[in-house]
Design a protein around this motif. Structure first.
Motif, PDB file in Angstrom:
ATOM      1  N   ARG A   9     -30.483  23.968  21.351  1.00 22.26           N
ATOM      2  CA  ARG A   9     -29.647  24.111  21.491  1.00 22.26           C
ATOM      3  C   ARG A   9     -28.694  24.924  21.152  1.00 22.26           C
ATOM      4  O   ARG A   9     -27.769  25.118  21.913  1.00 22.26           O
ATOM      5  CB  ARG A   9     -29.573  22.184  21.614  1.00 22.26           C
ATOM      6  CG  ARG A   9     -30.345  21.805  22.702  1.00 22.26           C
ATOM      7  CD  ARG A   9     -29.521  21.860  24.420  1.00 22.26           C
ATOM      8  NE  ARG A   9     -30.433  20.977  24.658  1.00 22.26           N
ATOM      9  CZ  ARG A   9     -30.453  21.345  26.210  1.00 22.26           C
ATOM     10  NH1 ARG A   9     -29.767  22.277  26.432  1.00 22.26           N
ATOM     11  NH2 ARG A   9     -31.182  20.678  27.123  1.00 22.26           N
ATOM     12  N   TYR A  10     -28.629  24.434  19.380  1.00 25.05           N
ATOM     13  CA  TYR A  10     -28.020  25.507  18.541  1.00 25.05           C
ATOM     14  C   TYR A  10     -27.911  27.420  19.491  1.00 25.05           C
ATOM     15  O   TYR A  10     -26.192  27.929  19.555  1.00 25.05           O
ATOM     16  CB  TYR A  10     -27.707  25.101  18.013  1.00 25.05           C
ATOM     17  CG  TYR A  10     -26.374  24.662  17.422  1.00 25.05           C
ATOM     18  CD1 TYR A  10     -25.468  23.984  16.877  1.00 25.05           C
ATOM     19  CD2 TYR A  10     -27.881  23.200  16.166  1.00 25.05           C
ATOM     20  CE1 TYR A  10     -25.218  22.999  16.677  1.00 25.05           C
ATOM     21  CE2 TYR A  10     -26.961  22.255  15.738  1.00 25.05           C
ATOM     22  CZ  TYR A  10     -25.990  21.985  16.041  1.00 25.05           C
ATOM     23  OH  TYR A  10     -25.055  21.046  15.511  1.00 25.05           O
ATOM     24  N   GLU A  11     -29.034  27.428  19.482  1.00 27.95           N
ATOM     25  CA  GLU A  11     -29.210  28.326  20.140  1.00 27.95           C
ATOM     26  C   GLU A  11     -28.889  29.197  21.337  1.00 27.95           C
ATOM     27  O   GLU A  11     -27.732  30.375  21.494  1.00 27.95           O
ATOM     28  CB  GLU A  11     -30.831  29.038  19.801  1.00 27.95           C
ATOM     29  CG  GLU A  11     -31.054  29.083  18.504  1.00 27.95           C
ATOM     30  CD  GLU A  11     -33.025  29.081  18.750  1.00 27.95           C
ATOM     31  OE1 GLU A  11     -33.567  29.617  19.200  1.00 27.95           O
ATOM     32  OE2 GLU A  11     -33.250  29.455  17.587  1.00 27.95           O
ATOM     33  N   GLN A  12     -29.341  27.828  22.421  1.00 30.47           N
ATOM     34  CA  GLN A  12     -28.583  28.150  23.910  1.00 30.47           C
ATOM     35  C   GLN A  12     -27.294  28.837  23.966  1.00 30.47           C
ATOM     36  O   GLN A  12     -26.090  28.777  24.435  1.00 30.47           O
ATOM     37  CB  GLN A  12     -29.213  27.422  24.366  1.00 30.47           C
ATOM     38  CG  GLN A  12     -30.272  27.657  24.998  1.00 30.47           C
ATOM     39  CD  GLN A  12     -31.521  26.070  25.506  1.00 30.47           C
ATOM     40  OE1 GLN A  12     -30.535  24.562  25.640  1.00 30.47           O
ATOM     41  NE2 GLN A  12     -31.970  26.163  26.064  1.00 30.47           N
ATOM     42  N   GLU A  17     -43.652  16.839  23.500  1.00 25.69           N
ATOM     43  CA  GLU A  17     -43.578  16.085  22.254  1.00 25.69           C
ATOM     44  C   GLU A  17     -42.403  16.702  21.525  1.00 25.69           C
ATOM     45  O   GLU A  17     -43.234  18.011  20.868  1.00 25.69           O
ATOM     46  CB  GLU A  17     -44.782  15.759  22.172  1.00 25.69           C
ATOM     47  CG  GLU A  17     -44.987  14.979  23.176  1.00 25.69           C
ATOM     48  CD  GLU A  17     -46.652  14.772  22.258  1.00 25.69           C
ATOM     49  OE1 GLU A  17     -47.505  14.993  21.097  1.00 25.69           O
ATOM     50  OE2 GLU A  17     -47.333  13.664  23.080  1.00 25.69           O
ATOM     51  N   LEU A  18     -41.615  17.614  21.683  1.00 28.75           N
ATOM     52  CA  LEU A  18     -41.200  18.723  21.180  1.00 28.75           C
ATOM     53  C   LEU A  18     -39.952  17.445  19.666  1.00 28.75           C
ATOM     54  O   LEU A  18     -39.859  16.695  20.101  1.00 28.75           O
ATOM     55  CB  LEU A  18     -39.785  18.976  21.774  1.00 28.75           C
ATOM     56  CG  LEU A  18     -38.794  20.371  21.551  1.00 28.75           C
ATOM     57  CD1 LEU A  18     -39.823  21.320  20.238  1.00 28.75           C
ATOM     58  CD2 LEU A  18     -38.008  21.111  22.361  1.00 28.75           C
ATOM     59  N   GLY A  19     -40.063  18.215  18.529  1.00 28.62           N
ATOM     60  CA  GLY A  19     -39.331  17.202  17.358  1.00 28.62           C
ATOM     61  C   GLY A  19     -37.851  17.749  17.836  1.00 28.62           C
ATOM     62  O   GLY A  19     -37.467  18.420  18.364  1.00 28.62           O
ATOM     63  N   ASP A  20     -37.423  16.547  16.967  1.00 29.32           N
ATOM     64  CA  ASP A  20     -35.986  16.205  17.224  1.00 29.32           C
ATOM     65  C   ASP A  20     -35.751  17.183  16.454  1.00 29.32           C
ATOM     66  O   ASP A  20     -33.969  18.269  17.340  1.00 29.32           O
ATOM     67  CB  ASP A  20     -35.372  15.121  16.791  1.00 29.32           C
ATOM     68  CG  ASP A  20     -35.510  13.722  17.391  1.00 29.32           C
ATOM     69  OD1 ASP A  20     -35.785  14.049  18.663  1.00 29.32           O
ATOM     70  OD2 ASP A  20     -35.381  13.089  17.027  1.00 29.32           O
ATOM     71  N   ALA A  21     -35.887  18.082  15.575  1.00 28.16           N
ATOM     72  CA  ALA A  21     -35.203  18.851  14.551  1.00 28.16           C
ATOM     73  C   ALA A  21     -35.900  20.556  15.489  1.00 28.16           C
ATOM     74  O   ALA A  21     -34.392  21.771  15.055  1.00 28.16           O
ATOM     75  CB  ALA A  21     -35.758  19.771  13.432  1.00 28.16           C
ATOM     76  N   GLU A  22     -36.744  20.471  16.183  1.00 28.96           N
ATOM     77  CA  GLU A  22     -36.788  21.598  16.388  1.00 28.96           C
ATOM     78  C   GLU A  22     -35.994  21.851  18.262  1.00 28.96           C
ATOM     79  O   GLU A  22     -35.543  22.835  18.502  1.00 28.96           O
ATOM     80  CB  GLU A  22     -38.450  21.931  17.577  1.00 28.96           C
ATOM     81  CG  GLU A  22     -39.116  22.303  16.600  1.00 28.96           C
ATOM     82  CD  GLU A  22     -40.687  21.733  17.088  1.00 28.96           C
ATOM     83  OE1 GLU A  22     -40.963  21.672  18.126  1.00 28.96           O
ATOM     84  OE2 GLU A  22     -41.448  22.103  16.643  1.00 28.96           O
ATOM     85  N   TRP A  23     -35.435  20.918  18.932  1.00 32.03           N
ATOM     86  CA  TRP A  23     -35.007  20.753  20.306  1.00 32.03           C
ATOM     87  C   TRP A  23     -33.536  21.353  19.744  1.00 32.03           C
ATOM     88  O   TRP A  23     -33.112  21.222  20.115  1.00 32.03           O
ATOM     89  CB  TRP A  23     -34.977  19.322  20.483  1.00 32.03           C
ATOM     90  CG  TRP A  23     -34.096  18.661  21.997  1.00 32.03           C
ATOM     91  CD1 TRP A  23     -34.090  19.627  22.950  1.00 32.03           C
ATOM     92  CD2 TRP A  23     -32.451  18.244  22.274  1.00 32.03           C
ATOM     93  NE1 TRP A  23     -32.984  19.125  24.000  1.00 32.03           N
ATOM     94  CE2 TRP A  23     -32.188  18.539  23.159  1.00 32.03           C
ATOM     95  CE3 TRP A  23     -32.060  17.793  20.539  1.00 32.03           C
ATOM     96  CZ2 TRP A  23     -31.350  18.455  23.821  1.00 32.03           C
ATOM     97  CZ3 TRP A  23     -30.600  17.234  21.302  1.00 32.03           C
ATOM     98  CH2 TRP A  23     -30.551  17.099  22.239  1.00 32.03           C
TER      99      TRP A  23
END
Length: 134
Positions: free
Chosen positions: A36-39, A26-32
């Motif tokens: 991904r940008y950090e990765q 239940e990870l939020g879209d903004a957090e996801w």
């Protein structure tokens, strides 16, 4: 699901989350999106580290190899022996000689190539690499 009662999760999905894992956590879209940008930002850094390590490794290997290699200088009219390679007709068996000659260096070409001549001054048109003579 029939065996364990829950849906199977591939170990790679635990480290690199897929959409299914994200929904379960239940990870939020903004957090996801932020993760991904950090990765993606770290990928370039990891790639540069890998390139640097590869170049350092190649430099160490070439330095170790060049330490053992002794460059040989050949001059015209110098006597040399030519190596007999296994694919040549002269290689007739296990106990046959490994070198043939003597030959005389007729000309030294660029790129460590030599033109050899037989002792009766008959010049070979085919060049020989200097690694194949001693």
């Amino acid at each position: 699901m029939l065996v364990y009662g829950t849906e199977a999760v591939i170990p790679a999905e635990v480290e690199i989350p897929s959409l299914r894992i994200i929904q379960e956590v239940e990870l939020g879209d903004a957090e996801w999106v932020e993760s991904r940008y950090e990765q993606l930002a770290l990928i370039d850094e990891k790639r540069m580290n890998a390139v640097c390590h590869g170049q350092l490794y190649q430099n160490r290997i070439s330095k170790a190899f060049k330490k053992r290699v002794k460059p040989r200088q050949f001059t015209p009219r110098q006597l040399v022996l030519k190596k007999i390679f296994p694919h040549q007709e002269e290689a007739k068996g296990e106990f046959s000689p490994n070198w043939q000659g003597p030959y005389m260096v007729h000309r030294v070409l660029t790129g460590r190539a030599l033109m050899l001549a037989e002792m009766d001054s008959e010049v070979w048109l085919k060049t020989v690499n200097s690694d194949a003579v001693k």
